[in-house]
Design a protein around this motif. Structure first.
Motif, PDB file in Angstrom:
ATOM      1  N   LEU A 170     -17.590 -26.770  15.652  1.00 18.45           N
ATOM      2  CA  LEU A 170     -17.983 -27.739  16.620  1.00 18.45           C
ATOM      3  C   LEU A 170     -16.708 -27.774  17.500  1.00 18.45           C
ATOM      4  N   PHE A 171     -15.661 -27.752  16.974  1.00 19.25           N
ATOM      5  CA  PHE A 171     -14.263 -27.863  17.701  1.00 19.25           C
ATOM      6  C   PHE A 171     -14.125 -26.680  18.699  1.00 19.25           C
ATOM      7  N   GLY A 172     -14.177 -25.417  17.905  1.00 20.16           N
ATOM      8  CA  GLY A 172     -14.210 -24.271  18.562  1.00 20.16           C
ATOM      9  C   GLY A 172     -15.141 -24.000  19.879  1.00 20.16           C
ATOM     10  N   GLU A 173     -16.573 -24.628  19.672  1.00 23.08           N
ATOM     11  CA  GLU A 173     -17.391 -24.649  20.642  1.00 23.08           C
ATOM     12  C   GLU A 173     -16.921 -25.554  21.826  1.00 23.08           C
ATOM     13  N   LYS A 174     -15.946 -26.448  21.548  1.00 25.64           N
ATOM     14  CA  LYS A 174     -15.597 -27.244  22.565  1.00 25.64           C
ATOM     15  C   LYS A 174     -16.518 -28.636  22.904  1.00 25.64           C
ATOM     16  N   ILE A 175     -17.269 -28.671  21.492  1.00 25.72           N
ATOM     17  CA  ILE A 175     -18.463 -29.532  21.441  1.00 25.72           C
ATOM     18  C   ILE A 175     -18.079 -30.992  21.100  1.00 25.72           C
ATOM     19  N   LEU A 176     -16.930 -31.041  20.334  1.00 18.93           N
ATOM     20  CA  LEU A 176     -16.504 -32.292  19.743  1.00 18.93           C
ATOM     21  C   LEU A 176     -15.908 -33.169  20.921  1.00 18.93           C
ATOM     22  N   PRO A 177     -15.951 -34.332  21.434  1.00 19.86           N
ATOM     23  CA  PRO A 177     -15.689 -35.032  22.317  1.00 19.86           C
ATOM     24  C   PRO A 177     -14.042 -35.334  21.900  1.00 19.86           C
ATOM     25  N   GLU A 178     -13.431 -35.423  20.783  1.00 23.34           N
ATOM     26  CA  GLU A 178     -12.203 -35.654  20.601  1.00 23.34           C
ATOM     27  C   GLU A 178     -11.524 -34.612  19.856  1.00 23.34           C
ATOM     28  N   PRO A 179     -10.357 -34.662  19.665  1.00 18.15           N
ATOM     29  CA  PRO A 179      -9.733 -33.468  18.612  1.00 18.15           C
ATOM     30  C   PRO A 179      -9.724 -33.604  17.245  1.00 18.15           C
ATOM     31  N   LEU A 180      -9.794 -32.519  16.699  1.00 19.86           N
ATOM     32  CA  LEU A 180     -10.072 -32.716  15.212  1.00 19.86           C
ATOM     33  C   LEU A 180      -9.626 -33.637  14.361  1.00 19.86           C
ATOM     34  N   SER A 181      -8.197 -34.040  14.691  1.00 16.65           N
ATOM     35  CA  SER A 181      -7.566 -34.944  13.827  1.00 16.65           C
ATOM     36  C   SER A 181      -8.342 -36.347  14.058  1.00 16.65           C
ATOM     37  N   TYR A 182      -8.819 -36.526  15.073  1.00 11.45           N
ATOM     38  CA  TYR A 182      -9.439 -37.781  15.239  1.00 11.45           C
ATOM     39  C   TYR A 182     -10.755 -38.235  13.899  1.00 11.45           C
ATOM     40  N   TYR A 183     -11.295 -36.986  13.711  1.00 14.11           N
ATOM     41  CA  TYR A 183     -12.273 -37.189  12.597  1.00 14.11           C
ATOM     42  C   TYR A 183     -11.736 -37.067  11.243  1.00 14.11           C
ATOM     43  N   GLU A 184     -10.568 -36.627  10.985  1.00 13.72           N
ATOM     44  CA  GLU A 184     -10.051 -36.447   9.851  1.00 13.72           C
ATOM     45  C   GLU A 184     -10.103 -37.611   8.663  1.00 13.72           C
ATOM     46  N   ALA A 185     -10.029 -38.714   9.156  1.00 16.29           N
ATOM     47  CA  ALA A 185     -10.144 -39.857   8.233  1.00 16.29           C
ATOM     48  C   ALA A 185     -11.623 -40.043   7.553  1.00 16.29           C
ATOM     49  N   SER A 186     -12.572 -40.199   8.638  1.00 15.58           N
ATOM     50  CA  SER A 186     -13.916 -40.312   8.002  1.00 15.58           C
ATOM     51  C   SER A 186     -14.400 -39.093   7.360  1.00 15.58           C
ATOM     52  N   ILE A 187     -14.042 -37.902   7.791  1.00 16.10           N
ATOM     53  CA  ILE A 187     -14.457 -36.522   6.972  1.00 16.10           C
ATOM     54  C   ILE A 187     -13.764 -36.670   5.418  1.00 16.10           C
ATOM     55  N   ALA A 188     -12.601 -37.037   5.368  1.00 17.55           N
ATOM     56  CA  ALA A 188     -12.057 -37.233   4.039  1.00 17.55           C
ATOM     57  C   ALA A 188     -12.869 -38.180   3.353  1.00 17.55           C
ATOM     58  N   GLU A 189     -13.184 -39.450   3.861  1.00 18.22           N
ATOM     59  CA  GLU A 189     -13.979 -40.378   3.225  1.00 18.22           C
ATOM     60  C   GLU A 189     -15.418 -39.841   2.832  1.00 18.22           C
ATOM     61  N   ASN A 190     -15.856 -39.275   3.541  1.00 17.07           N
ATOM     62  CA  ASN A 190     -17.296 -38.712   3.199  1.00 17.07           C
ATOM     63  C   ASN A 190     -17.164 -37.670   2.212  1.00 17.07           C
ATOM     64  N   ILE A 191     -16.255 -36.902   2.350  1.00 20.69           N
ATOM     65  CA  ILE A 191     -16.212 -36.018   1.238  1.00 20.69           C
ATOM     66  C   ILE A 191     -15.674 -36.769  -0.312  1.00 20.69           C
ATOM     67  N   TYR A 192     -14.782 -37.773   0.026  1.00 16.87           N
ATOM     68  CA  TYR A 192     -14.642 -38.306  -1.301  1.00 16.87           C
ATOM     69  C   TYR A 192     -15.979 -39.147  -1.744  1.00 16.87           C
ATOM     70  N   HIS A 193     -16.466 -39.843  -1.024  1.00 11.38           N
ATOM     71  CA  HIS A 193     -17.707 -40.323  -1.399  1.00 11.38           C
ATOM     72  C   HIS A 193     -18.866 -39.530  -2.109  1.00 11.38           C
ATOM     73  N   ALA A 194     -18.813 -38.335  -1.611  1.00 10.80           N
ATOM     74  CA  ALA A 194     -19.975 -37.280  -2.053  1.00 10.80           C
ATOM     75  C   ALA A 194     -19.229 -36.674  -3.325  1.00 10.80           C
ATOM     76  N   LEU A 195     -18.076 -36.763  -3.714  1.00 12.95           N
ATOM     77  CA  LEU A 195     -17.603 -36.145  -4.740  1.00 12.95           C
ATOM     78  C   LEU A 195     -17.246 -37.184  -5.929  1.00 12.95           C
ATOM     79  N   LYS A 196     -16.974 -38.312  -5.639  1.00 14.95           N
ATOM     80  CA  LYS A 196     -16.248 -39.198  -6.750  1.00 14.95           C
ATOM     81  C   LYS A 196     -17.377 -39.630  -7.650  1.00 14.95           C
ATOM     82  N   ALA A 197     -16.679 -40.023  -8.875  1.00 19.21           N
ATOM     83  CA  ALA A 197     -17.457 -40.431 -10.100  1.00 19.21           C
ATOM     84  C   ALA A 197     -17.951 -41.867  -9.767  1.00 19.21           C
ATOM     85  N   PRO A 198     -19.067 -42.033 -10.344  1.00 22.45           N
ATOM     86  CA  PRO A 198     -19.617 -43.360  -9.846  1.00 22.45           C
ATOM     87  C   PRO A 198     -18.915 -44.640 -10.500  1.00 22.45           C
TER      88      PRO A 198
END
Lengths: 198, 198, 198, 198
Positions: A170-198
């Motif tokens: 999405l970034f390469g296609e210049k579709i993201l309105p913000e730089p990648l770093s902007y999404y870093e935190a939320s993505i890391a959070e999403n991944i963590y939620h997806a993988l973490k033990a209950p």
DNA sequence: GATGAATGAGCTTTCATTCAT
DNA sequence: AATGAATGAAAGCTCATTCAT
């Protein structure tokens, strides 16, 4: 030694240039003359370094995989919890995608999409194993420490790589309105939620 | 009427065939003669239906995007909660990847990886908007109902598409030890955990 | 002296190797790097011994012609009748074709078939004269002694060389069901019948 | 019909031209552009008629072999004795070599000397069988009628082909002081003496 | 004498596209 | 609408030969 180190440097120079061109213009639209010219070398001489375009492509993916694998290993070795590691991996990946986009773009656009080229010699994931191995180690140690849910490796791997790859697309296609770093935190959070033990 | 419907049928036949060939062999390794032959048509006549290879490629991606969009819309319209919808989308996507792999493979391997081809005429996401729009609607309604965390749309979109795409890639490469359906439940769960409101 | 004899040995080594390669793989499909590598020498250095591929080819044919000429002269000098000499020549030729096939194969496949290469410098039969001269002497002395019919030299020469060459061709193509020696007697007989005085 | 016959004519034209060029300049020194230009055709279009240079070469030798075979068959069918047939074959061969030298030159210089090219698809003598078969029939019927000595077929075949080929070689090299026809009688006589029953 | 990286022209082959029929 | 021969530009690759070291 002067000899061989000069040759080594020239080879490195082809690798860098080819990486850039392939990732920008695609494998089939980049020609050997393109590469040779940008390196400042004759077409004939190119073939003293790589015996075919396909072989160059394969060496490139192995080069990238080693590089990425080393970066992840370094994170794996840090004495921190899985959550922090996830953030570090996301951050490293996005930093690379921002600063050395060739590597990740090559991985996504050339390696993943041109089976014909990487067919023999790269069966399964051989050409990409250093990188995958490290990700597997990360995941297994997280499960072992009880931080991550014990699930199928590929479910976890697909999440990681697909997600990050998708964002870089999405970034390469210049579709993201913000730089990648902007999404870093939320993505890391999403991944963590997806993988973490209950 | 007979006329134009015959023409329509012939065009459909080109679309189906080209989709199959492009997704199997790649865009550059599939030639117009290849397509024409498999359709049972002369090369010259092909150009009465599509004025260039690139234009064919663009029509294909729009065709796919509409199709995928319609399938998601149908899920969106069901009176069920977001968690169930996520499961339905994953299931639908994997079913398509298993039964009509051309479409998703084309999306992943041809559309996403050959910028040059989809450059003008497909700027941004125009060629793919029906599909994205539906996903956006799904996400927004989940947020509105309080089921999903209110986060940046692209973080969520990248997760969805990257994750599913990544799994299909692994499947296409015959790397997954199990069929896609095997991973369905855990993937839907991972996505739900990643997106749900706290 | 040590110097020049070492150089001589190296040159001989190129000749032997090139002969083998040219006769096995053909002139155009054998490359200078091929030769240099098999000799254990750098490409650049090769050119200190032979200033071009064509010149090497010409030196080779002269080398072969001298060798063959010497073998026939030796037979010519024996105090025996023409019939015996014919048998001896056939036998010698087939022995060479069996044990040192490079020479005769080179003559047949490289020299006779690549005019372009042997054009200037080998006009007429200059490059091959030692060998022809000896055959001419054999024939003339047979006529002089009354054993052979007095006919046009070329009719006789063509019979000899064409016949023997043809058999070696068939042998090289693995078409002959038996080894060359098997045919020796009948061929010598055929030639004798063809040439003898009535 | 107009279509296909025009295409047939064009193909014939390539065959004629290629035959001439290959036999004059050799296989490797004749390029596809050379051929295309002389035919008056684009390089690309050449490949609509022959899918590779090697395949063209193979079709040529089969074309020649059929042609030569037919000429010999015609002689075989005449109700005359073996001696007369020998004279007729020699005469026909030399006439061809004088008037359509391409065919015999191609046989001698291209087919016989470039194994690599005729390797697969022409194993043994398949590409040349019509011609050989006829010669075999000639020989066998001569033996059956008691005119010719019963000897190994290859001894006889090598004599015939080698001898005639050798003469044509000498002629092609402009070494013969006289035209081929000058030698006809003595050569036919030599062959007859060599083969006849005692 | 020895090395081998470097050159550059040229080869075979491919393919999107056109156009006369 | 349909055919497929024709075009021509360009691609990947090879190789005899040169030349700085």
């Amino acid at each position: 030694m002067a000899r061989s180190s000069k040759k080594e440097a020239r080879k490195e120079s082809i690798i860098t240039t080819a990486l850039k061109l392939f990732s920008e213009k695609g494998f089939y639209t980049t020609t050997i003359p393109d590469i040779a010219e940008k390196v400042g070398m004759s077409v004939g001489n190119f073939y003293n370094y790589f015996s075919s375009k396909d072989i160059l492509a394969k060496e490139l993916i192995m080069y990238i995989s080693s590089y990425l694998g080393a970066r992840i290993r370094e994170i794996n070795e840090r004495p921190v919890d899985a959550k922090t590691k996830i953030a570090a991996i996301v951050s490293m990946y996005f930093e690379m995608a921002t600063e050395k986009p060739e590597m990740i773009e090559y991985f996504l656009r050339v390696y993943l999409s041109n089976r014909e080229v990487f067919g023999e010699g790269c069966e399964g994931m051989v050409c990409v194993s250093p990188f995958i191995t490290e990700l597997m180690l990360f995941f297994e140690s997280g499960v072992a420490s009880g931080e991550l849910r014990d699930q199928d490796f590929f479910s976890a791997f697909g999440l990681f790589m697909g997600y990050l790859g998708g964002m870089v697309f999405l970034f390469g296609e210049k579709i993201l309105p913000e730089p990648l770093s902007y999404y870093e935190a939320s993505i890391a959070e999403n991944i963590y939620h997806a993988l973490k033990a209950p």
